[in-house]
Write a protein that holds these residues in place. Structure first.
Motif, PDB file in Angstrom:
ATOM      1  N   THR A  34       7.485   5.616 -12.377  1.00 15.87           N
ATOM      2  CA  THR A  34       6.752   4.381 -12.127  1.00 15.87           C
ATOM      3  C   THR A  34       5.345   4.735 -11.662  1.00 15.87           C
ATOM      4  N   PRO A  36       1.554   2.793 -10.139  1.00 22.58           N
ATOM      5  CA  PRO A  36       0.771   1.600  -9.826  1.00 22.58           C
ATOM      6  C   PRO A  36       0.017   1.172 -11.092  1.00 22.58           C
ATOM      7  N   ASP A  38      -2.984   0.217 -11.812  1.00 15.71           N
ATOM      8  CA  ASP A  38      -4.282   0.833 -12.104  1.00 15.71           C
ATOM      9  C   ASP A  38      -4.144   2.292 -12.535  1.00 15.71           C
ATOM     10  N   ASP A  39      -3.187   3.014 -11.973  1.00 14.24           N
ATOM     11  CA  ASP A  39      -2.943   4.400 -12.372  1.00 14.24           C
ATOM     12  C   ASP A  39      -2.383   4.441 -13.791  1.00 14.24           C
ATOM     13  N   PRO A  84      -1.286  -6.243  -5.349  1.00 17.20           N
ATOM     14  CA  PRO A  84      -1.389  -4.833  -4.967  1.00 17.20           C
ATOM     15  C   PRO A  84       0.004  -4.218  -4.815  1.00 17.20           C
ATOM     16  N   GLY A  85       0.126  -2.996  -5.238  1.00 15.07           N
ATOM     17  CA  GLY A  85       1.413  -2.313  -5.139  1.00 15.07           C
ATOM     18  C   GLY A  85       2.340  -2.568  -6.304  1.00 15.07           C
ATOM     19  N   LEU A  87       4.091  -2.154  -9.801  1.00 16.55           N
ATOM     20  CA  LEU A  87       4.398  -0.903 -10.506  1.00 16.55           C
ATOM     21  C   LEU A  87       4.791  -1.138 -11.956  1.00 16.55           C
TER      22      LEU A  87
END
Length: 94
Positions: A34, A36, A38-39, A84-85, A87
């Protein structure tokens, strides 16, 4: 060139089958991992850009399908800007 698909699950449970013109995507993603949002987008951008450049090296033109896939990933990721956060799960590579 060997094509590869990577199946993902967005944070809202929606699944998508993504295209890569190269197996390089396997260097960025492993099933079960998994990331985030943006990653995941950054990794997708790098992998698909490398794949597109490999097509350019072999055939003399970039892979528009890889860039279309990246645009779709970026658009889909926008749904989670306020989460935010959140996944993304990589389900499979094939």
């Amino acid at each position: 060139m060997p094509v590869m698909h990577f199946r993902i699950r967005w944070p809202d449970g929606v699944e998508a089958n993504c295209y890569s013109p190269s197996t390089v995507v396997g260097e960025f993603f492993t099933p079960g991992n998994t990331f985030p949002v943006d990653d995941f987008v950054a990794r997708s951008r790098e992998a698909l850009t490398i794949g597109s450049e490999r097509v350019r090296e072999k055939y003399g033109f970039a892979c528009s399908a890889a860039m279309d896939q990246l645009a779709q990933i970026e658009a889909d990721a926008g749904r989670f800007d306020a989460r935010p956060g959140a996944l993304v799960t990589v389900l499979a590579l094939d």
